[in-house]
Design a protein around this motif. Structure first.
Motif, PDB file in Angstrom:
ATOM      1  N   VAL A  55     -20.716  31.937  43.100  1.00 31.33           N
ATOM      2  CA  VAL A  55     -19.313  32.334  43.124  1.00 31.33           C
ATOM      3  C   VAL A  55     -19.097  33.339  42.008  1.00 31.33           C
ATOM      4  CG1 VAL A  55     -16.916  31.592  42.922  1.00 31.33           C
ATOM      5  CG2 VAL A  55     -18.579  30.096  44.030  1.00 31.33           C
ATOM      6  N   GLN A  56     -18.418  34.438  42.321  1.00 26.38           N
ATOM      7  CA  GLN A  56     -18.156  35.470  41.323  1.00 26.38           C
ATOM      8  C   GLN A  56     -16.829  35.213  40.612  1.00 26.38           C
ATOM      9  OE1 GLN A  56     -20.445  37.854  40.641  1.00 26.38           O
ATOM     10  NE2 GLN A  56     -21.773  36.921  42.191  1.00 26.38           N
ATOM     11  N   ASN A  57     -16.736  35.737  39.387  1.00 23.83           N
ATOM     12  CA  ASN A  57     -15.482  35.712  38.623  1.00 23.83           C
ATOM     13  C   ASN A  57     -14.915  34.292  38.478  1.00 23.83           C
ATOM     14  OD1 ASN A  57     -15.548  38.596  38.480  1.00 23.83           O
ATOM     15  ND2 ASN A  57     -14.732  38.660  40.572  1.00 23.83           N
ATOM     16  N   ILE A  58     -15.710  33.415  37.922  1.00 29.90           N
ATOM     17  CA  ILE A  58     -15.290  32.020  37.763  1.00 29.90           C
ATOM     18  C   ILE A  58     -14.335  31.907  36.571  1.00 29.90           C
ATOM     19  CG2 ILE A  58     -16.079  29.680  37.278  1.00 29.90           C
ATOM     20  CD1 ILE A  58     -18.765  30.565  38.553  1.00 29.90           C
ATOM     21  N   GLU A  59     -13.195  31.310  36.820  1.00 27.56           N
ATOM     22  CA  GLU A  59     -12.219  31.107  35.760  1.00 27.56           C
ATOM     23  C   GLU A  59     -11.951  29.630  35.503  1.00 27.56           C
ATOM     24  OE1 GLU A  59      -8.706  33.246  36.719  1.00 27.56           O
ATOM     25  OE2 GLU A  59      -9.701  35.211  36.746  1.00 27.56           O
ATOM     26  N   ARG A  60     -11.749  28.861  36.562  1.00 27.75           N
ATOM     27  CA  ARG A  60     -11.384  27.459  36.402  1.00 27.75           C
ATOM     28  C   ARG A  60     -12.122  26.608  37.431  1.00 27.75           C
ATOM     29  NH1 ARG A  60      -6.816  25.314  33.932  1.00 27.75           N
ATOM     30  NH2 ARG A  60      -6.321  23.145  34.471  1.00 27.75           N
ATOM     31  N   ILE A  61     -12.641  25.475  36.970  1.00 31.57           N
ATOM     32  CA  ILE A  61     -13.339  24.541  37.847  1.00 31.57           C
ATOM     33  C   ILE A  61     -12.685  23.172  37.683  1.00 31.57           C
ATOM     34  CG2 ILE A  61     -15.556  23.456  38.407  1.00 31.57           C
ATOM     35  CD1 ILE A  61     -16.870  25.863  36.939  1.00 31.57           C
ATOM     36  N   GLN A  62     -12.306  22.569  38.786  1.00 30.08           N
ATOM     37  CA  GLN A  62     -11.695  21.252  38.756  1.00 30.08           C
ATOM     38  C   GLN A  62     -12.652  20.248  39.402  1.00 30.08           C
ATOM     39  OE1 GLN A  62      -8.158  23.219  40.678  1.00 30.08           O
ATOM     40  NE2 GLN A  62      -7.071  21.658  39.503  1.00 30.08           N
ATOM     41  N   VAL A  63     -12.896  19.153  38.698  1.00 26.58           N
ATOM     42  CA  VAL A  63     -13.831  18.139  39.167  1.00 26.58           C
ATOM     43  C   VAL A  63     -13.172  16.767  39.074  1.00 26.58           C
ATOM     44  CG1 VAL A  63     -16.179  17.218  38.960  1.00 26.58           C
ATOM     45  CG2 VAL A  63     -15.688  19.545  38.167  1.00 26.58           C
ATOM     46  N   ARG A  64     -13.287  15.984  40.133  1.00 25.50           N
ATOM     47  CA  ARG A  64     -12.745  14.625  40.094  1.00 25.50           C
ATOM     48  C   ARG A  64     -13.572  13.723  40.998  1.00 25.50           C
ATOM     49  NH1 ARG A  64      -9.585  13.078  44.546  1.00 25.50           N
ATOM     50  NH2 ARG A  64      -8.502  11.527  43.273  1.00 25.50           N
ATOM     51  N   LEU A  65     -13.491  12.430  40.717  1.00 27.08           N
ATOM     52  CA  LEU A  65     -14.121  11.452  41.587  1.00 27.08           C
ATOM     53  C   LEU A  65     -13.319  11.388  42.884  1.00 27.08           C
ATOM     54  CD1 LEU A  65     -16.542   9.453  41.287  1.00 27.08           C
ATOM     55  CD2 LEU A  65     -14.823   7.675  40.913  1.00 27.08           C
ATOM     56  N   SER A  66     -13.984  11.533  44.002  1.00 26.91           N
ATOM     57  CA  SER A  66     -13.299  11.594  45.285  1.00 26.91           C
ATOM     58  C   SER A  66     -12.756  10.229  45.703  1.00 26.91           C
ATOM     59  CB  SER A  66     -14.259  12.114  46.357  1.00 26.91           C
ATOM     60  OG  SER A  66     -13.653  12.111  47.632  1.00 26.91           O
ATOM     61  N   ASP A  67     -11.733  10.254  46.545  1.00 19.26           N
ATOM     62  CA  ASP A  67     -11.229   9.017  47.144  1.00 19.26           C
ATOM     63  C   ASP A  67     -12.177   8.519  48.231  1.00 19.26           C
ATOM     64  OD1 ASP A  67      -8.914   9.046  45.570  1.00 19.26           O
ATOM     65  OD2 ASP A  67      -7.866  10.336  47.000  1.00 19.26           O
TER      66      ASP A  67
END
Length: 265
Positions: free
Chosen positions: A231-243
């Motif tokens: 992925v180009q131009n990465i600014e923000r990554i959100q990670v969470r445990l899935s439901d």
């Protein structure tokens, strides 16, 4: 009674026709139908090692309405694979009665910038493609937890905790614990930069956000399980445990801790 269907996932079709024919005939004799599509199968069976299992889950879009099983081909231990082609008798014993005891494996979801969600069964990693450390702000919920400076991060599920995470000194986590683990790679701790310096666990209620310092182009390398992500131009990554989670068969003599002992002790 409706017959259960099974789909065999064979990465790169590298296994011999004899192996696949034997497995298909074994399940046919047990009363199962052989599905031609992973989208409608009741059981998805990977044929190969743990990598094949991870691919089977990913290629079938982490279905939570089916059962995943792994059938190994080599006489060695695995973390996800429960059965072995060289022990067809055990397969016959387990699958002659379709009333299985189920275990659930947590998965994590990852959103990069505003793109669609991606899922991981093992871990998500991010690290710089340059010979230098990365600067990233780490948020827990909306709370700025730390300014990270280091080689990168590994965010793992409990079942993924025995892989890359373990090699970095992270803890091995029981899959019954609904949490994801955050582990640092080569963090810098000096008078200018401080990080926690230890891996930590986050519950489903505490999503993680990674904000990459865009003043420097790191060309970061990211991976989800055993596949690279570009992925180009990465600014923000959100990670969470899935439901959601995936389901496998629970065997009394092959729990997560049985496998951990056999693989590492």
């Amino acid at each position: 009674m409706t017959k259960l269907s099974i789909y065999f996932f064979e990465p790169n079709s590298k296994n011999s026709e004899q192996i696949m024919d034997t497995l298909k005939h074994t399940f046919k004799d047990l009363g199962y139908t052989i599905s031609k599509s992973h989208e409608t199968a009741d059981i998805i069976a990977s044929v190969g090692a743990d990598g094949a299992f991870l691919q089977a889950v990913r290629k079938s879009n982490f279905r939570n309405d089916c059962l995943y099983i792994g059938i190994g081909l080599e006489n060695r231990h695995h973390m996800y694979v429960d059965f072995n082609y060289h022990n067809l008798q055990e397969i016959r014993e387990v699958f002659k009665d379709p009333h299985f005891e189920i275990r659930h494996y947590p998965i994590i979801e990852v959103k990069i910038n505003d793109h669609q969600l991606n899922y991981c069964l093992n871990e998500f990693t991010i690290r710089s493609n340059l010979v230098r450390t990365m600067l990233m702000d780490i948020y827990i919920n909306d709370f700025l937890f730390e300014h990270f400076n280091g080689d990168g991060l590994v965010i793992s599920t409990p079942t993924g905790s025995t892989g890359y995470n373990k090699s970095l000194g992270g803890a091995i986590v029981d899959p019954l614990v609904n949490a994801m683990q955050v582990t640092e790679m080569g963090s810098v701790n000096n008078n200018s930069h401080r990080t926690l310096g230890r891996s930590f666990l986050l519950s489903r209620e505490r999503p993680l956000s990674i904000v990459v310092d865009t003043s420097i182009e790191y060309y970061p390398i990211m991976s989800m399980d055993n596949e690279a992500l570009t992925v180009q131009n990465i600014e923000r990554i959100q990670v969470r445990l899935s439901d959601d989670n995936i389901k496998t068969i629970r065997l009394d003599n092959n729990t997560f801790w049985h496998k951990t002992q056999r693989n590492f002790l």
